[in-house]
Design a protein around this motif. Structure first.
Motif, PDB file in Angstrom:
ATOM      1  N   SER A   7       0.831  -1.214   0.000  1.00 19.99           N
ATOM      2  CA  SER A   7       0.000   0.000   0.000  1.00 19.99           C
ATOM      3  C   SER A   7       0.860   1.257   0.000  1.00 19.99           C
ATOM      4  CB  SER A   7      -0.930   0.009   1.213  1.00 19.99           C
ATOM      5  OG  SER A   7      -1.806  -1.085   1.171  1.00 19.99           O
ATOM      6  N   LEU A   8       1.901   1.259   0.795  1.00 20.99           N
ATOM      7  CA  LEU A   8       2.810   2.407   0.865  1.00 20.99           C
ATOM      8  C   LEU A   8       3.510   2.620  -0.471  1.00 20.99           C
ATOM      9  CD1 LEU A   8       4.069   4.620   2.591  1.00 20.99           C
ATOM     10  CD2 LEU A   8       5.814   2.975   3.287  1.00 20.99           C
ATOM     11  N   LEU A   9       3.951   1.538  -1.097  1.00 18.12           N
ATOM     12  CA  LEU A   9       4.610   1.639  -2.399  1.00 18.12           C
ATOM     13  C   LEU A   9       3.646   2.177  -3.462  1.00 18.12           C
ATOM     14  CD1 LEU A   9       7.153   1.112  -4.055  1.00 18.12           C
ATOM     15  CD2 LEU A   9       6.304  -1.200  -4.464  1.00 18.12           C
ATOM     16  N   LEU A  10       2.415   1.717  -3.450  1.00 17.32           N
ATOM     17  CA  LEU A  10       1.403   2.191  -4.386  1.00 17.32           C
ATOM     18  C   LEU A  10       1.111   3.675  -4.175  1.00 17.32           C
ATOM     19  CD1 LEU A  10      -0.613   1.503  -6.614  1.00 17.32           C
ATOM     20  CD2 LEU A  10      -2.257   0.934  -4.827  1.00 17.32           C
ATOM     21  N   LEU A  11       1.015   4.096  -2.931  1.00 16.84           N
ATOM     22  CA  LEU A  11       0.781   5.506  -2.609  1.00 16.84           C
ATOM     23  C   LEU A  11       1.939   6.388  -3.084  1.00 16.84           C
ATOM     24  CD1 LEU A  11      -1.029   7.585  -1.174  1.00 16.84           C
ATOM     25  CD2 LEU A  11       0.247   7.110   0.901  1.00 16.84           C
ATOM     26  N   MET A  12       3.160   5.941  -2.894  1.00 20.15           N
ATOM     27  CA  MET A  12       4.332   6.707  -3.331  1.00 20.15           C
ATOM     28  C   MET A  12       4.373   6.809  -4.856  1.00 20.15           C
ATOM     29  SD  MET A  12       7.218   5.439  -0.576  1.00 20.15           S
ATOM     30  CE  MET A  12       8.515   5.751  -1.708  1.00 20.15           C
ATOM     31  N   CYS A  13       4.053   5.717  -5.544  1.00 25.47           N
ATOM     32  CA  CYS A  13       4.050   5.746  -7.012  1.00 25.47           C
ATOM     33  C   CYS A  13       2.989   6.705  -7.538  1.00 25.47           C
ATOM     34  CB  CYS A  13       3.814   4.353  -7.569  1.00 25.47           C
ATOM     35  SG  CYS A  13       5.210   3.248  -7.338  1.00 25.47           S
ATOM     36  N   THR A  14       1.829   6.711  -6.927  1.00 24.66           N
ATOM     37  CA  THR A  14       0.761   7.620  -7.329  1.00 24.66           C
ATOM     38  C   THR A  14       1.176   9.075  -7.131  1.00 24.66           C
ATOM     39  OG1 THR A  14      -0.856   5.946  -6.696  1.00 24.66           O
ATOM     40  CG2 THR A  14      -1.677   8.186  -6.991  1.00 24.66           C
ATOM     41  N   ALA A  15       1.795   9.371  -5.999  1.00 20.81           N
ATOM     42  CA  ALA A  15       2.247  10.737  -5.731  1.00 20.81           C
ATOM     43  C   ALA A  15       3.300  11.179  -6.740  1.00 20.81           C
ATOM     44  CB  ALA A  15       2.801  10.833  -4.310  1.00 20.81           C
ATOM     45  N   ILE A  16       4.213  10.302  -7.096  1.00 19.59           N
ATOM     46  CA  ILE A  16       5.255  10.631  -8.075  1.00 19.59           C
ATOM     47  C   ILE A  16       4.644  10.903  -9.444  1.00 19.59           C
ATOM     48  CG2 ILE A  16       7.208   9.661  -9.362  1.00 19.59           C
ATOM     49  CD1 ILE A  16       8.037   8.284  -6.717  1.00 19.59           C
ATOM     50  N   ILE A  17       3.665  10.112  -9.844  1.00 18.72           N
ATOM     51  CA  ILE A  17       3.012  10.308 -11.141  1.00 18.72           C
ATOM     52  C   ILE A  17       2.285  11.644 -11.181  1.00 18.72           C
ATOM     53  CG2 ILE A  17       1.132   9.470 -12.620  1.00 18.72           C
ATOM     54  CD1 ILE A  17       1.995   6.612 -11.773  1.00 18.72           C
TER      55      ILE A  17
END
Length: 101
Positions: A7-17
């Motif tokens: 979940s944390l990795l998915l959240l970080m990827c979304t923020a970067i995009i």
């Protein structure tokens, strides 16, 4: 534990995009709107206007405004000044010296 990491990795990827998309388009997360407008602007300053943009309250901002671009500055003016500005830009200035032939 693995679900939290995913979940944390998915959240970080979304923020970067999202941040990279805003940087690519030049858009900012916080719109820069005029909060107040000037009704009286000296005629000399109106002659120095290089271009103007129209801010509409139907968009992101709360008030209608005319954004005047003058020598790397932005001035928020009342929208009624648009007619005056357009008339000034059409008329040649009287105090200019004629070009020699």
């Amino acid at each position: 534990m693995e679900l939290k990491a995913t979940s944390l990795l998915l959240l970080m990827c979304t923020a970067i995009i999202i941040l990279s998309a805003e940087a690519a388009t030049g858009a900012s997360a916080i719109p820069q709107c005029c909060l107040d407008v000037s009704k009286k602007i000296p005629r000399e300053m109106l002659h120095a206007v290089q271009r103007f943009d129209i801010q509409s309250r139907s968009g992101r901002c709360d008030i209608d405004a005319l954004i005047l671009h003058i020598r790397h500055k932005k001035i928020c003016a009342h929208p009624k000044l648009r007619k005056t500005l357009e008339k000034l830009k059409k008329k040649p200035r009287k105090n200019r010296k004629p070009k020699p032939a």
